[in-house]
Scaffold this motif. Structure first.
Motif, PDB file in Angstrom:
ATOM      1  N   TYR A   1      33.133  82.888  54.944  1.00 52.62           N
ATOM      2  CA  TYR A   1      34.427  82.609  54.340  1.00 52.62           C
ATOM      3  C   TYR A   1      35.277  81.730  55.260  1.00 52.62           C
ATOM      4  O   TYR A   1      35.209  81.829  56.490  1.00 52.62           O
ATOM      5  CB  TYR A   1      35.167  83.917  54.045  1.00 52.62           C
ATOM      6  CG  TYR A   1      34.409  84.795  53.083  1.00 52.62           C
ATOM      7  CD1 TYR A   1      34.676  84.751  51.721  1.00 52.62           C
ATOM      8  CD2 TYR A   1      33.392  85.638  53.538  1.00 52.62           C
ATOM      9  CE1 TYR A   1      33.956  85.537  50.828  1.00 52.62           C
ATOM     10  CE2 TYR A   1      32.669  86.425  52.652  1.00 52.62           C
ATOM     11  CZ  TYR A   1      32.956  86.370  51.309  1.00 52.62           C
ATOM     12  OH  TYR A   1      32.235  87.133  50.423  1.00 52.62           O
TER      13      TYR A   1
ATOM     14  N   VAL B   1      38.889  80.875  56.623  1.00 54.91           N
ATOM     15  CA  VAL B   1      40.202  81.501  56.751  1.00 54.91           C
ATOM     16  C   VAL B   1      41.071  80.660  57.689  1.00 54.91           C
ATOM     17  O   VAL B   1      40.572  79.992  58.589  1.00 54.91           O
ATOM     18  CB  VAL B   1      40.099  82.941  57.294  1.00 54.91           C
ATOM     19  CG1 VAL B   1      39.296  83.814  56.353  1.00 54.91           C
ATOM     20  CG2 VAL B   1      39.485  82.969  58.696  1.00 54.91           C
TER      21      VAL B   1
ATOM     22  N   LEU C   1      36.802  89.998  57.549  1.00 58.03           N
ATOM     23  CA  LEU C   1      37.952  89.979  56.651  1.00 58.03           C
ATOM     24  C   LEU C   1      38.601  91.359  56.601  1.00 58.03           C
ATOM     25  O   LEU C   1      37.923  92.385  56.613  1.00 58.03           O
ATOM     26  CB  LEU C   1      37.518  89.572  55.242  1.00 58.03           C
ATOM     27  CG  LEU C   1      36.920  88.167  55.075  1.00 58.03           C
ATOM     28  CD1 LEU C   1      36.523  87.949  53.619  1.00 58.03           C
ATOM     29  CD2 LEU C   1      37.909  87.096  55.510  1.00 58.03           C
TER      30      LEU C   1
ATOM     31  N   ALA D   1      31.802  88.195  56.214  1.00 54.51           N
ATOM     32  CA  ALA D   1      32.623  89.092  55.411  1.00 54.51           C
ATOM     33  C   ALA D   1      33.194  90.240  56.227  1.00 54.51           C
ATOM     34  O   ALA D   1      34.310  90.702  55.976  1.00 54.51           O
ATOM     35  CB  ALA D   1      31.795  89.636  54.241  1.00 54.51           C
TER      36      ALA D   1
ATOM     37  N   LEU E   1      35.380  79.777  60.213  1.00 48.99           N
ATOM     38  CA  LEU E   1      34.338  80.274  59.326  1.00 48.99           C
ATOM     39  C   LEU E   1      33.945  81.655  59.835  1.00 48.99           C
ATOM     40  O   LEU E   1      33.539  81.799  61.002  1.00 48.99           O
ATOM     41  CB  LEU E   1      33.140  79.329  59.352  1.00 48.99           C
ATOM     42  CG  LEU E   1      32.119  79.421  58.231  1.00 48.99           C
ATOM     43  CD1 LEU E   1      32.756  79.147  56.890  1.00 48.99           C
ATOM     44  CD2 LEU E   1      30.979  78.443  58.485  1.00 48.99           C
TER      45      LEU E   1
ATOM     46  N   ALA F   1      41.535  88.197  50.492  1.00 46.34           N
ATOM     47  CA  ALA F   1      40.835  87.196  49.688  1.00 46.34           C
ATOM     48  C   ALA F   1      40.739  85.899  50.476  1.00 46.34           C
ATOM     49  O   ALA F   1      41.709  85.473  51.103  1.00 46.34           O
ATOM     50  CB  ALA F   1      41.571  86.962  48.373  1.00 46.34           C
ATOM     51  N   ALA F   2      39.561  85.299  50.478  1.00 50.07           N
ATOM     52  CA  ALA F   2      39.357  84.029  51.168  1.00 50.07           C
ATOM     53  C   ALA F   2      38.278  83.266  50.425  1.00 50.07           C
ATOM     54  O   ALA F   2      37.377  83.864  49.834  1.00 50.07           O
ATOM     55  CB  ALA F   2      38.941  84.258  52.619  1.00 50.07           C
ATOM     56  N   PRO F   3      38.342  81.921  50.417  1.00 53.03           N
ATOM     57  CA  PRO F   3      37.306  81.138  49.729  1.00 53.03           C
ATOM     58  C   PRO F   3      35.952  81.293  50.411  1.00 53.03           C
ATOM     59  O   PRO F   3      35.856  81.236  51.637  1.00 53.03           O
ATOM     60  CB  PRO F   3      37.828  79.695  49.823  1.00 53.03           C
ATOM     61  CG  PRO F   3      38.808  79.704  50.943  1.00 53.03           C
ATOM     62  CD  PRO F   3      39.397  81.068  50.999  1.00 53.03           C
ATOM     63  N   GLU F   4      34.913  81.511  49.599  1.00 51.65           N
ATOM     64  CA  GLU F   4      33.558  81.625  50.136  1.00 51.65           C
ATOM     65  C   GLU F   4      32.975  80.220  50.276  1.00 51.65           C
ATOM     66  O   GLU F   4      32.751  79.524  49.294  1.00 51.65           O
ATOM     67  CB  GLU F   4      32.688  82.486  49.222  1.00 51.65           C
ATOM     68  CG  GLU F   4      31.337  82.816  49.839  1.00 51.65           C
ATOM     69  CD  GLU F   4      30.520  83.774  48.975  1.00 51.65           C
ATOM     70  OE1 GLU F   4      29.882  84.681  49.519  1.00 51.65           O
ATOM     71  OE2 GLU F   4      30.534  83.587  47.740  1.00 51.65           O
ATOM     72  N   PHE F   5      32.696  79.823  51.508  1.00 55.41           N
ATOM     73  CA  PHE F   5      32.179  78.485  51.775  1.00 55.41           C
ATOM     74  C   PHE F   5      30.665  78.434  51.612  1.00 55.41           C
ATOM     75  O   PHE F   5      30.097  77.443  51.149  1.00 55.41           O
ATOM     76  CB  PHE F   5      32.581  78.066  53.189  1.00 55.41           C
ATOM     77  CG  PHE F   5      32.108  76.705  53.591  1.00 55.41           C
ATOM     78  CD1 PHE F   5      32.631  75.561  52.984  1.00 55.41           C
ATOM     79  CD2 PHE F   5      31.138  76.549  54.565  1.00 55.41           C
ATOM     80  CE1 PHE F   5      32.192  74.295  53.353  1.00 55.41           C
ATOM     81  CE2 PHE F   5      30.698  75.289  54.945  1.00 55.41           C
ATOM     82  CZ  PHE F   5      31.228  74.160  54.329  1.00 55.41           C
TER      83      PHE F   5
END
Length: 372
Positions: free
Chosen positions: A32, A34, A18, A15, A12, A23-27
């Motif tokens: 994010y 990764v 990154l 931002a 986790l 692009a990575a899912p926002e938890f």
């Protein structure tokens, strides 16, 4: 080929970690999930080594990363007891993956307690990548909530490798932020933030929003969100005197008004509320003032049924049929609105009597079965 245990894992990250354009899912807001590759100390990693270390037969890289994260040992786990009798779990250690275990919270909770996560979820904080604080929402109080918030704020300031100063409700893999930052202070989520989320365009475009939206938006977005996200904690805080019902309602009503245009704002029609009980069910009863337009509510109630840790939310609303004499009783669920009773008199006692009947457990139809 055999994958080295723990090489692929989930992390986790904020931002800022990154890569540009990644692009990575926002938890959670600003955080994010990764997939990272962690080589043993002293290993020189090149493309060939990486290829040899990923065994496709063990699943996709994401599946391997989740499995490896869930398999990490618990370094230090303590129960922090609070003056009001509440308590929360605190995980710490040297690994940078401790906070990331919220990504596999189901497995972590089962490992620590031997139980499945309760249906109403876990309240948690992840101030740095080396700290995770949490407690089951059902077992918490307002004191527990503020205890976690205070400790998380201290750890976040101390750092290093900060993640978030906020407190969240984790439920079925979804994170709901319960706090907001105001200047240098962290305070519990206000209805202003809910209103901002709710009014970002829908008032003009959503046909379900009435022409006079102050009542409707306040009821559905502020009271409804509070009831379904952290209703038990809200009622507990009011019961303990941390906030009165009318303080909560007045602040929320004003916050909603700040996001509405002047012609839609009704600053004088502030709702009033009180804590009460019906047949052992605790509830915050809210009565609305002024002219109630169609789709607006005359009354609302955040109800904590007896023996439950999860609140329900009901309204008695103007359905356009009763000319102010009768109205529609309905329940708001996470999945949408469910009408319950038509033609209910617009009267506080009538509303409470109908709620008592709706919330009551279903009656058993028989004690014995006929033996064949």
């Amino acid at each position: 080929m055999t994958a080295v245990h723990g090489e692929l894992t989930l992390r986790l990250v904020p931002a800022g970690f990154l890569a540009p354009g990644a692009a990575a899912p926002e938890f959670a807001p600003g955080l994010y999930a990764v997939v990272t590759f962690e080589a043993p100390p002293g290993t020189e990693v090149d493309g060939e080594y990486l290829t040899r270390s990923i065994d496709d037969s063990l699943g996709t890289p994401l599946e391997q990363a989740e499995r490896n994260l869930a398999a990490l040992p618990v370094e230090r786990h303590e129960i922090v007891h609070l003056p009001d009798g509440g308590a929360f779990h605190l995980l710490t250690g040297e690994s940078g993956s401790i906070a990331s275990q919220v990504l596999v919270f189901d497995q972590l909770y089962r490992k620590l307690t031997g139980k499945d996560v309760p249906p109403d979820g876990l309240v948690c904080a992840i101030p740095t990548d080396r700290h995770l604080l949490f407690f089951p929402q059902a077992e918490g109080s307002f004191g527990t909530l503020t205890g976690v918030a205070g400790r998380a704020a201290e750890l976040y300031v101390e750092g290093p490798r900060e993640l978030s100063p906020h407190v969240y409700l984790w439920r079925a893999g979804e994170m709901t932020q319960l706090t907001v930052q105001q200047g240098d202070e962290i305070r519990f989520r206000s209805s202003a933030e809910v209103a901002a989320d709710a009014t970002e365009g829908p008032l003009a475009d959503d046909p379900s929003v009435p022409q006079e939206p102050h009542n409707f938006v306040f009821v559905t977005r502020v009271l409804g969100t509070a009831a379904l996200d952290y209703g038990a904690l809200l009622l507990s805080g009011m019961r303990e005197g941390n906030q009165t019902p009318n303080e909560f309602l007045a602040k929320g009503w004003a916050d909603i008004g700040a996001y509405l245009s002047a012609e839609h704002r009704r600053p004088l029609d502030v709702p009033h509320g009180r804590l009460t009980e019906i047949e052992g069910h605790e509830l915050l009863l809210v009565a609305f003032a002024g002219v109630i337009e169609p789709a607006g509510s005359y009354f609302a109630a955040i109800v904590l049924p007896a023996g439950s840790s999860v609140c329900r939310f009901f309204t008695l609303a103007n359905d356009g049929r009763g000319n102010g004499r009768t109205a529609l009783l309905g329940e708001w669920l996470a999945s949408g609105y469910v009408p319950q009773r038509e033609g209910v008199p617009v009267d506080e006692r009538a509303f409470l009597l109908e709620l008592e009947d709706v919330v009551a457990p279903p009656k058993r139809r028989g004690l014995f079965r006929r033996r064949r």
